[in-house]
Design an enzyme around this catalytic site. Structure first.
Site, PDB file in Angstrom:
ATOM      1  CB  THR A  86      -1.339   0.322   1.051  1.00  0.00           C
ATOM      2  OG1 THR A  86      -0.736  -0.303   2.418  1.00  0.00           O
ATOM      3  CG2 THR A  86      -2.020  -0.928   1.037  1.00  0.00           C
ATOM      4  CD  GLU A 151       1.938  -8.995  10.981  1.00  0.00           C
ATOM      5  OE1 GLU A 151       1.487  -9.906  11.457  1.00  0.00           O
ATOM      6  OE2 GLU A 151       2.897  -9.251  12.366  1.00  0.00           O
ATOM      7  CD  GLU A 155      11.437  -3.866   5.682  1.00  0.00           C
ATOM      8  OE1 GLU A 155      12.366  -3.916   5.462  1.00  0.00           O
ATOM      9  OE2 GLU A 155      10.480  -3.737   5.189  1.00  0.00           O
ATOM     10  CB  CYS A 263       6.102   0.987   8.096  1.00  0.00           C
ATOM     11  SG  CYS A 263       6.349  -1.019   7.217  1.00  0.00           S
ATOM     12  CE  LYS A 324      13.781  -2.634  10.636  1.00  0.00           C
ATOM     13  NZ  LYS A 324      13.088  -2.514  11.631  1.00  0.00           N
TER      14      LYS A 324
HETATM   15  N1  LIG Z   1       7.403  -3.647   5.041  1.00  0.00           N
HETATM   16  C1  LIG Z   1       7.304  -4.401   7.028  1.00  0.00           C
HETATM   17  O1  LIG Z   1       8.071  -3.593   7.097  1.00  0.00           O
HETATM   18  C2  LIG Z   1       6.094  -3.718   7.546  1.00  0.00           C
HETATM   19  C3  LIG Z   1       5.772  -3.891   8.615  1.00  0.00           C
HETATM   20  C4  LIG Z   1       3.778  -3.880   8.914  1.00  0.00           C
HETATM   21  C5  LIG Z   1       3.392  -3.512   7.761  1.00  0.00           C
HETATM   22  N2  LIG Z   1       3.291  -3.527   7.317  1.00  0.00           N
HETATM   23  C6  LIG Z   1       2.743  -3.384   5.593  1.00  0.00           C
HETATM   24  O2  LIG Z   1       1.969  -4.792   4.863  1.00  0.00           O
HETATM   25  C7  LIG Z   1       1.976  -4.474   3.490  1.00  0.00           C
HETATM   26  C8  LIG Z   1       2.815  -5.280   2.713  1.00  0.00           C
HETATM   27  O3  LIG Z   1       4.250  -4.743   3.165  1.00  0.00           O
HETATM   28  P1  LIG Z   1       5.536  -5.523   2.175  1.00  0.00           P
HETATM   29  O4  LIG Z   1       6.239  -3.917   2.623  1.00  0.00           O
HETATM   30  O5  LIG Z   1       5.115  -7.141   2.228  1.00  0.00           O
HETATM   31  O6  LIG Z   1       5.249  -5.390   0.648  1.00  0.00           O
HETATM   32  P2  LIG Z   1       5.911  -5.705  -0.486  1.00  0.00           P
HETATM   33  O7  LIG Z   1       6.335  -4.830  -1.581  1.00  0.00           O
HETATM   34  O8  LIG Z   1       7.755  -6.008  -0.377  1.00  0.00           O
HETATM   35  O9  LIG Z   1       5.211  -7.517  -1.096  1.00  0.00           O
HETATM   36  C9  LIG Z   1       4.123  -6.829  -1.335  1.00  0.00           C
HETATM   37  C10 LIG Z   1       4.040  -8.137  -2.197  1.00  0.00           C
HETATM   38  O10 LIG Z   1       2.870  -8.003  -3.161  1.00  0.00           O
HETATM   39  C11 LIG Z   1       2.553  -8.660  -4.703  1.00  0.00           C
HETATM   40  N3  LIG Z   1       1.669  -7.951  -5.259  1.00  0.00           N
HETATM   41  C12 LIG Z   1       1.069  -6.715  -5.623  1.00  0.00           C
HETATM   42  N4  LIG Z   1      -0.543  -7.212  -5.996  1.00  0.00           N
HETATM   43  C13 LIG Z   1      -0.911  -8.549  -6.024  1.00  0.00           C
HETATM   44  C14 LIG Z   1      -1.947  -9.187  -5.993  1.00  0.00           C
HETATM   45  N5  LIG Z   1      -2.856  -8.465  -6.459  1.00  0.00           N
HETATM   46  N6  LIG Z   1      -2.018 -10.753  -5.318  1.00  0.00           N
HETATM   47  C15 LIG Z   1      -0.847 -11.283  -5.340  1.00  0.00           C
HETATM   48  N7  LIG Z   1       0.422 -10.332  -5.055  1.00  0.00           N
HETATM   49  C16 LIG Z   1       0.204  -9.297  -4.666  1.00  0.00           C
HETATM   50  C17 LIG Z   1       3.780  -8.064  -5.146  1.00  0.00           C
HETATM   51  O11 LIG Z   1       4.138  -7.722  -5.930  1.00  0.00           O
HETATM   52  C18 LIG Z   1       4.909  -7.936  -3.513  1.00  0.00           C
HETATM   53  O12 LIG Z   1       5.211  -8.871  -4.329  1.00  0.00           O
HETATM   54  C19 LIG Z   1       1.709  -2.536   3.350  1.00  0.00           C
HETATM   55  O13 LIG Z   1       1.066  -2.371   3.201  1.00  0.00           O
HETATM   56  C20 LIG Z   1       2.183  -2.605   4.726  1.00  0.00           C
HETATM   57  O14 LIG Z   1       2.877  -1.057   5.004  1.00  0.00           O
HETATM   58  C21 LIG Z   1       4.899  -3.967   6.102  1.00  0.00           C
END
Ligand SMILES: NC(=O)c1ccc[n+]([C@@H]2O[C@H](COP(=O)([O-])OP(=O)(O)OC[C@H]3O[C@@H](n4cnc5c(N)ncnc54)[C@H](O)[C@@H]3O)[C@@H](O)[C@H]2O)c1
Length: 440
Positions: A86, A151, A155, A263, A324
């Site tokens: 997002t 969540e 990381e 984030c 980080k």
């Molecule tokens: N990274 C963090 O530390 C963290 C921590 C807490 C919450 N979040 C939240 O979690 C969410 C995901 O973050 P992330 O860092 O894992 O993102 P990311 O970009 O690493 O992963 C997202 C994945 O979703 C896939 N994707 C996109 N559209 C899709 C669809 N329609 N069907 C299937 N797969 C699809 C993408 O190809 C990608 O692999 C975000 O909203 C983020 O804010 C992230």
């Protein structure tokens, strides 16, 4: 329980692997075919300590699998998690929900029997209502409930955070769905991890409130650090002095170059936008975000000052590029702004990061990469530590000094003691450890 995880990035992959480790059968789905192929071949798309082993073990036990076939995974699942990205929407800073809504439409097509659709992505208040509407419109016949379960993993410590969370927040308006969520997290529930069961909207907002609060705490200590430099005080002692107060707490009180990562920057922006839209602006977060944006680039000024005012024609060795330690994530890393400002000032950059250099190549140009801290420093005119990887905490300082053309160390994470560096005749600059005379 059969679970589908839609999105296999940082959150989806770690959550999927941990839920499989709890004993569930998890299918991790992604639209990125290359990512899925790599995962099937046992290659991790990200660096996260312990992940490779956790994934391999659960694949071996046939509890974890990877696929691009969302419909098949959803039709066999009792719980379907949405863990897609997002990001900030270009132009206005709202959360871009394109991927979430795409996922919701795709999930609708596969629903089969009562299914709980769980939004794990960080999404603005009301997104659950929209996900529900999309699914209901596409599949008026489907039996489902939409739940919010943000969540909180970090990381670099993601597996531990997922398996030993401070709390699990579940926003749910349906009793059957609540029971399914308790089953999903059964091992944690049995271990008495606190469950905060609330309404869906409250849960969605809780995630943003948490991140905005942490960003505020970091920014607060950073501004105190700036004041420390002016008045000749030590921010680490201030942080300890306030952090021992249980109402304040000692975490997130490390002064540094400003927060970055995938984030905090986007989530503070999204919260600011939501609050403005609803006529309840959160001015404190608006200020935090503005202060932090300026801070990252301003850190380059410490390097200019250490080099006597200008870096033109100088070579600067930069250790640490990721936002980080213990991740390869470069998203919104302070290193990007700092390095760009140094390049704008006319410096050449030598860089080393233990895991982040492949990702850095996508976001930074004209860097010379090295594969260890010492060759990175060879013939450089100053050393700047941007990320506090453990590998940088005990450098052979005499060797560093012999490699640099001048013994200048700018330590943006305060991992060295000024007195020790001065004893070794370094010109040393940290953050918020002032020696300036008190202004009257
Ligand atoms: N990274 C963090 O530390 C963290 C921590 C807490 C919450 N979040 C939240 O979690 C969410 C995901 O973050 P992330 O860092 O894992 O993102 P990311 O970009 O690493 O992963 C997202 C994945 O979703 C896939 N994707 C996109 N559209 C899709 C669809 N329609 N069907 C299937 N797969 C699809 C993408 O190809 C990608 O692999 C975000 O909203 C983020 O804010 C992230």
């Amino acid at each position: 329980m059969h679970i589908a995880m839609v999105g296999s990035g940082y959150v989806g992959l770690v959550s999927g692997a941990c839920l499989a480790d709890f004993g569930h059968t998890v299918s991790c789905i992604d639209t990125d075919e290359k990512k899925i192929e790599a995962l099937k071949a046992g290659k991790m798309p990200i660096y996260e300590p312990g992940l490779q082993e956790l994934v391999a073990n659960n694949v071996r036990q046939q509890r974890l699998s990877f696929s691009t076939d969302l419909t098949a995974a959803v039709s066999g699942a009792q719980a379907v998690f949405i863990a897609v990205g997002t990001p900030s929407r270009r132009g206005d800073g709202h959360a871009d929900l394109t991927f979430v809504y795409q996922a919701a439409r795709a999930i609708a097509a596969g629903l089969n029997g009562f299914t709980v659709v769980v939004t794990k992505s960080t999404v603005p208040v009301g997104t659950g209502d929209e996900v529900e509407r999309i699914i209901r419109e596409a599949r008026p016949d489907a039996e489902f409930a939409v739940v919010s379960n943000p969540e909180f993993l970090r990381e670099g410590a993601a597996i531990d955070d997922f398996k030993r969370p401070d709390r699990i927040v579940v926003g749910v308006n349906d009793e059957r769905a609540e029971a399914v969520m308790k089953e999903v997290y059964r091992p944690l529930y049995l271990n008495q991890a606190p469950f905060v069961i609330t309404s869906r909207r409250t849960s969605e907002l809780t995630k943003y409130a948490a991140n905005a609060f942490l960003a505020t705490k970091i920014t607060f200590i950073n501004e105190i650090a700036d004041l420390c430099e002016q008045v000749g005080a030590n921010v680490q002692d201030v942080a300890r002095g306030i952090g021992l107060d249980k109402r304040i707490g000692s975490k997130f009180l490390h002064a540094g170059p400003g927060y970055g990562g995938s984030c905090f920057p986007k989530d503070t922006q999204a919260l600011i936008k939501t609050a403005q839209d609803f006529g309840a602006p959160i001015r404190i977060v608006e200020t935090v975000s503005a202060v932090n944006d300026q801070r990252k680039r301003a850190m380059a000024r410490k390097v200019f000052a250490a080099l006597g005012g200008s870096v033109r024609g100088k070579t600067i060795a930069v250790l640490g590029l990721t936002f980080k330690p213990n991740t390869d994530d470069m998203r919104d890393s302070p290193a990007i702004s700092i390095i760009t400002a140094l390049q704008d000032g006319g410096a050449q950059i030598n860089a080393f990061d233990p895991e982040g250099m492949d990702q850095a190549r996508h976001v930074l140009d004209n860097l010379t990469y090295y594969y260890d801290p010492y060759s990175c420093c060879d013939k450089a005119d100053a050393l700047v530590i941007v990320t506090e990887w453990d590998a940088f905490r005990a450098l052979d300082l005499d060797r560093i000094k012999s490699l640099l053309t001048a013994p200048i160390l700018v330590d943006l994470r305060n991992i060295y003691e000024p007195a020790e560096l001065e004893r070794r005749d370094f010109i040393y600059a940290g953050v918020g450890r002032g020696t300036a005379p008190v202004k009257s």
